[in-house]
Design a protein around this motif. Sequence first.
Motif, PDB file in Angstrom:
ATOM      1  N   ILE A   1      -4.454   4.896   4.715  1.00 42.81           N
ATOM      2  CA  ILE A   1      -3.487   5.961   4.426  1.00 42.81           C
ATOM      3  C   ILE A   1      -4.224   7.232   4.031  1.00 42.81           C
ATOM      4  O   ILE A   1      -3.896   8.332   4.496  1.00 42.81           O
ATOM      5  CB  ILE A   1      -2.518   5.550   3.300  1.00 42.81           C
ATOM      6  CG1 ILE A   1      -1.578   4.446   3.755  1.00 42.81           C
ATOM      7  CG2 ILE A   1      -1.683   6.751   2.824  1.00 42.81           C
ATOM      8  CD1 ILE A   1      -0.734   3.867   2.633  1.00 42.81           C
ATOM      9  N   PHE A   2      -5.215   7.103   3.169  1.00 44.75           N
ATOM     10  CA  PHE A   2      -5.984   8.257   2.731  1.00 44.75           C
ATOM     11  C   PHE A   2      -6.657   8.946   3.913  1.00 44.75           C
ATOM     12  O   PHE A   2      -6.592  10.179   4.052  1.00 44.75           O
ATOM     13  CB  PHE A   2      -7.035   7.818   1.694  1.00 44.75           C
ATOM     14  CG  PHE A   2      -7.947   8.921   1.264  1.00 44.75           C
ATOM     15  CD1 PHE A   2      -7.501   9.904   0.398  1.00 44.75           C
ATOM     16  CD2 PHE A   2      -9.250   8.980   1.722  1.00 44.75           C
ATOM     17  CE1 PHE A   2      -8.329  10.931   0.003  1.00 44.75           C
ATOM     18  CE2 PHE A   2     -10.094   9.992   1.335  1.00 44.75           C
ATOM     19  CZ  PHE A   2      -9.637  10.975   0.463  1.00 44.75           C
TER      20      PHE A   2
ATOM     21  N   GLY B   1      -7.649  -1.958   1.886  1.00 48.23           N
ATOM     22  CA  GLY B   1      -7.971  -1.372   3.181  1.00 48.23           C
ATOM     23  C   GLY B   1      -6.856  -0.480   3.700  1.00 48.23           C
ATOM     24  O   GLY B   1      -7.108   0.579   4.286  1.00 48.23           O
ATOM     25  N   ALA B   2      -5.606  -0.871   3.476  1.00 52.49           N
ATOM     26  CA  ALA B   2      -4.472  -0.053   3.910  1.00 52.49           C
ATOM     27  C   ALA B   2      -4.395   1.245   3.114  1.00 52.49           C
ATOM     28  O   ALA B   2      -4.049   2.299   3.663  1.00 52.49           O
ATOM     29  CB  ALA B   2      -3.172  -0.834   3.773  1.00 52.49           C
TER      30      ALA B   2
ATOM     31  N   LEU C   1      -0.296  -0.417   9.804  1.00 50.73           N
ATOM     32  CA  LEU C   1      -1.113   0.036   8.683  1.00 50.73           C
ATOM     33  C   LEU C   1      -1.704  -1.147   7.922  1.00 50.73           C
ATOM     34  O   LEU C   1      -2.890  -1.146   7.574  1.00 50.73           O
ATOM     35  CB  LEU C   1      -0.262   0.890   7.739  1.00 50.73           C
ATOM     36  CG  LEU C   1      -0.927   1.342   6.460  1.00 50.73           C
ATOM     37  CD1 LEU C   1      -1.984   2.386   6.764  1.00 50.73           C
ATOM     38  CD2 LEU C   1       0.108   1.900   5.518  1.00 50.73           C
ATOM     39  N   GLY C   2      -0.918  -2.170   7.697  1.00 55.97           N
ATOM     40  CA  GLY C   2      -1.407  -3.357   7.006  1.00 55.97           C
ATOM     41  C   GLY C   2      -2.451  -4.115   7.810  1.00 55.97           C
ATOM     42  O   GLY C   2      -3.437  -4.605   7.256  1.00 55.97           O
ATOM     43  N   ILE C   3      -2.257  -4.217   9.118  1.00 54.27           N
ATOM     44  CA  ILE C   3      -3.235  -4.903   9.960  1.00 54.27           C
ATOM     45  C   ILE C   3      -4.541  -4.112  10.005  1.00 54.27           C
ATOM     46  O   ILE C   3      -5.626  -4.687   9.882  1.00 54.27           O
ATOM     47  CB  ILE C   3      -2.659  -5.146  11.370  1.00 54.27           C
ATOM     48  CG1 ILE C   3      -1.514  -6.155  11.292  1.00 54.27           C
ATOM     49  CG2 ILE C   3      -3.742  -5.629  12.329  1.00 54.27           C
ATOM     50  CD1 ILE C   3      -0.731  -6.326  12.578  1.00 54.27           C
ATOM     51  N   ILE C   4      -4.445  -2.807  10.147  1.00 51.07           N
ATOM     52  CA  ILE C   4      -5.642  -1.964  10.097  1.00 51.07           C
ATOM     53  C   ILE C   4      -6.322  -2.104   8.736  1.00 51.07           C
ATOM     54  O   ILE C   4      -7.542  -2.206   8.644  1.00 51.07           O
ATOM     55  CB  ILE C   4      -5.292  -0.494  10.394  1.00 51.07           C
ATOM     56  CG1 ILE C   4      -4.899  -0.336  11.854  1.00 51.07           C
ATOM     57  CG2 ILE C   4      -6.454   0.436  10.044  1.00 51.07           C
ATOM     58  CD1 ILE C   4      -4.277   1.002  12.189  1.00 51.07           C
TER      59      ILE C   4
ATOM     60  N   ALA D   1       0.827  -1.216   0.000  1.00 52.82           N
ATOM     61  CA  ALA D   1       0.000   0.000   0.000  1.00 52.82           C
ATOM     62  C   ALA D   1       0.857   1.261   0.000  1.00 52.82           C
ATOM     63  O   ALA D   1       0.552   2.218  -0.700  1.00 52.82           O
ATOM     64  CB  ALA D   1      -0.924  -0.009   1.214  1.00 52.82           C
ATOM     65  N   LYS D   2       1.945   1.260   0.785  1.00 54.63           N
ATOM     66  CA  LYS D   2       2.829   2.422   0.805  1.00 54.63           C
ATOM     67  C   LYS D   2       3.524   2.610  -0.534  1.00 54.63           C
ATOM     68  O   LYS D   2       3.799   3.735  -0.936  1.00 54.63           O
ATOM     69  CB  LYS D   2       3.865   2.293   1.922  1.00 54.63           C
ATOM     70  CG  LYS D   2       3.319   2.640   3.272  1.00 54.63           C
ATOM     71  CD  LYS D   2       4.430   2.659   4.301  1.00 54.63           C
ATOM     72  CE  LYS D   2       3.942   3.192   5.616  1.00 54.63           C
ATOM     73  NZ  LYS D   2       5.031   3.347   6.572  1.00 54.63           N
TER      74      LYS D   2
END
Length: 91
Positions: free
Chosen positions: A79-80, A74-75, A35-38, A17-18
């Motif tokens: 981030i957004f 989702g990540a 971030l990935g878990i969220i 995602a990053k």
Amino acid sequence: MNILAWIVLGLIAGAIAKAIYPGHQGGGIIGTILLGIIGAFVGGSLGVFFSTGVLTLVPSTPFSIAGIAVAVLGAIIAIFLWNLLTNRSAV
């Protein structure tokens, strides 16, 4: 063992995602994992919502192509939203 699976999924999904999302996000390895878990929870919950119409907090399935794809989406959403909350620009 399930916690280890979520950490690995978080690292993979957060890193992808990053790499996809424009701009600098920072956070280091711990931030990327979180971030990935969220993202897995956000993506999994949205997937259940769109398929059943019921909003529940559920994670996506780790270690499947669909689970990683949902976690990455989702990540990206996370981030957004984080950038909206902190008033950071994408560039």
